[in-house]
Scaffold this active site. Structure first.
Site, PDB file in Angstrom:
ATOM      1  CB  SER A   1      37.251  33.068  85.179  1.00 30.53           C
ATOM      2  OG  SER A   1      37.887  33.903  84.252  1.00 30.53           O
TER       3      SER A   1
ATOM      4  CG  ASP B   1      43.872  34.341  82.121  1.00 25.71           C
ATOM      5  OD1 ASP B   1      44.884  34.528  81.415  1.00 25.71           O
ATOM      6  OD2 ASP B   1      42.929  33.586  81.775  1.00 25.71           O
TER       7      ASP B   1
ATOM      8  CG  ASP C   1      44.719  29.357  78.730  1.00 30.26           C
ATOM      9  OD1 ASP C   1      44.550  28.526  77.823  1.00 30.26           O
ATOM     10  OD2 ASP C   1      43.782  30.076  79.141  1.00 30.26           O
TER      11      ASP C   1
HETATM   12  O1  OSB Z   1      41.742  32.461  79.311  1.00 30.50           O
HETATM   13  O2  OSB Z   1      40.878  31.128  80.670  1.00 30.50           O
HETATM   14  C1  OSB Z   1      40.753  31.883  79.717  1.00 30.50           C
HETATM   15  C2  OSB Z   1      37.071  32.102  78.655  1.00 30.50           C
HETATM   16  C3  OSB Z   1      37.198  32.193  77.296  1.00 30.50           C
HETATM   17  C4  OSB Z   1      38.456  32.210  76.742  1.00 30.50           C
HETATM   18  C5  OSB Z   1      39.596  32.147  77.555  1.00 30.50           C
HETATM   19  C6  OSB Z   1      39.473  32.053  78.930  1.00 30.50           C
HETATM   20  C7  OSB Z   1      38.180  32.062  79.493  1.00 30.50           C
HETATM   21  C8  OSB Z   1      37.925  32.030  80.940  1.00 30.50           C
HETATM   22  C9  OSB Z   1      36.591  31.482  81.378  1.00 30.50           C
HETATM   23  O3  OSB Z   1      38.680  32.501  81.762  1.00 30.50           O
HETATM   24  C10 OSB Z   1      36.647  30.525  82.504  1.00 30.50           C
HETATM   25  C11 OSB Z   1      35.319  29.802  82.696  1.00 30.50           C
HETATM   26  O4  OSB Z   1      34.848  29.083  81.778  1.00 30.50           O
HETATM   27  O5  OSB Z   1      34.752  29.952  83.782  1.00 30.50           O
HETATM   28 MG    MG Z   2      43.389  31.771  80.444  1.00 27.03          MG
END
Ligand code: OSB
Ligand code: MG
Length: 373
Positions: free
Chosen positions: A138, A191, A241
């Protein structure tokens, strides 16, 4: 059957290898609460990934600590537990509404403890079937397109087969197109962390040409209805999510066709018990799921890997190698990427299979609570 004699809470912060920018802001440090539960000479560990601000969900590190220390943990001292669901009969779990990340941290520590008490891996208690889990990375919002392309390149070279890009208004079509042009065949997704409105539907229509694996949480954090309207207007799968906090939310999303995919984050849905139910509901409804991440330390990441080994986790999960997050993790062993197939292998051993390193914890810990009789 084990008897819980003590619960401890630990607070510390770790700095991230790469600053992580999402539509709710820039992060360079990760605050972290770990929960340890002691019973009959065994210890189980769980992680609470709440942020310091209530920006992702409505909890913070301070509220989670308060709910754990004052409400969830004390009634569990002296309890005999033979299965995880026994803790739902304690006064804390019966009374506390919401506060899913606090609940999850303690519940997941109990899963770890009970798996260790039976000398089995957590995976076996959950019904997981895979010994490696397909993963992606991500990538936060970058200052420039060049920086983005460079970051994507470095992860592709490292062996990641799926790239997720954070988007927000003003950082969507151009960066997505640039990455798609450079990497025509990579599994690519976006995202938005709730940064758009249904009035932006036209933008998501434009994304159809980019062959995205999915668009994650484009609309409001508490919305399901507008996501249903958007999903009816685009062929790219919508993935929820933030909108899914519970089994009930999952049922509503399925009933309204609000998404074709669900990101299961064990902390967001209040623990492994709910995560399993959501996984099963989605499987029955024909919705694939994947495991979301919250930049967890090794403890939370290990739990996520065991969960993601269940059969309906058929899409790549947000679980990257340990060195993508931290210079030094709090737990061992750390995780590395199997570059031949963009997977991470489950840790060996009982429970979730990682061990918090006491010397490292002592060095970074800023707050500590001991709850006992
Ligand atoms: O929206 O998926 C999300 C991290 C903190 C809060 C929300 C999100 C995220 C990530 C991190 O996208 C993904 C990871 O832990 O590699
Ligand atoms: Mg997310």
């Amino acid at each position: 059957m084990v008897k819980i004699d003590r619960i401890e809470l630990h607070y510390f912060e770790l700095s991230l290898v790469h600053p992580f920018r999402t539509s709710f802001g820039m992060r360079t440090e990760r605050p972290c609460i770990l929960v340890s539960v002691y019973a009959d000479g065994l210890t189980g560990w769980g992680e609470c990934p709440a942020h310091e601000k209530p920006d992702y969900n409505d909890e913070t590190t301070v509220t989670a600590w308060h709910v754990l220390e004052d409400f969830l943990a004390p009634p569990m001292i002296g309890c005999q537990v033979s299965q995880v669901s026994d803790i739902f009969d304690t006064a804390g779990y019966k009374m506390v509404r919401g506060n899913n990340m606090a609940r999850a941290a303690l519940e997941n520590a109990i899963w770890d403890l009970l798996a260790r008490a039976q000398n089995i891996p957590l995976q076996q208690m959950l019904g997981g079937v895979k010994d490696r889990v397909e993963v992606g990375v991500s990538i936060g919002i970058q200052p420039t397109l060049e920086a983005l392309l460079k970051r994507v390149e470095s992860f592709v070279e490292a062996g990641y087969g799926r790239i997720k890009m954070k988007i927000e208004p003003g950082w969507e079509m151009e960066p997505l197109r640039a990455v798609r042009e450079r990497h025509p065949h990579i599994k690519l997704m976006a995202d938005a962390n709730s940064a758009f409105r249904i009035a932006d539907a036209g933008l998501f229509n434009q994304m159809e040409d980019l062959n995205l694996l999915m668009i994650e949480q484009p609309l409001a954090h508490d919305d399901i209805i507008d996501h249903a309207e958007l999903q009816a207007r685009v062929t790219t799968p919508i993935c929820l999510d933030e909108s899914i906090h519970s089994v009930h939310d999952t049922r509503v999303a399925i009933a309204l066709n609000a998404c074709r995919i669900i990101n299961i984050k064990v902390a967001r849905v209040g623990g492994l018990t709910n995560a399993l139910t959501i996984h099963n509901l989605c499987a029955e409804a024909g919705l694939p799921v994947w495991c979301g991440g919250m930049l967890e330390t090794g403890v939370g990441r290990a739990v996520n890997l065991h969960l993601a080994s269940l059969p309906n986790f058929t899409l790549p999960s947000d679980l990257s190698a340990s060195d993508r997050y931290y210079h030094q993790d709090i737990a061992e062993p750390t995780f590395s990427l199997n570059t031949e197939d963009s997977t991470i292998s489950l840790p060996q051993g009982y429970g979730h299979g990682v061990e918090v390193q006491p010397d490292r914890l002592a060095k970074v810990r800023q707050k500590h609570a001991v709850i006992r009789a």
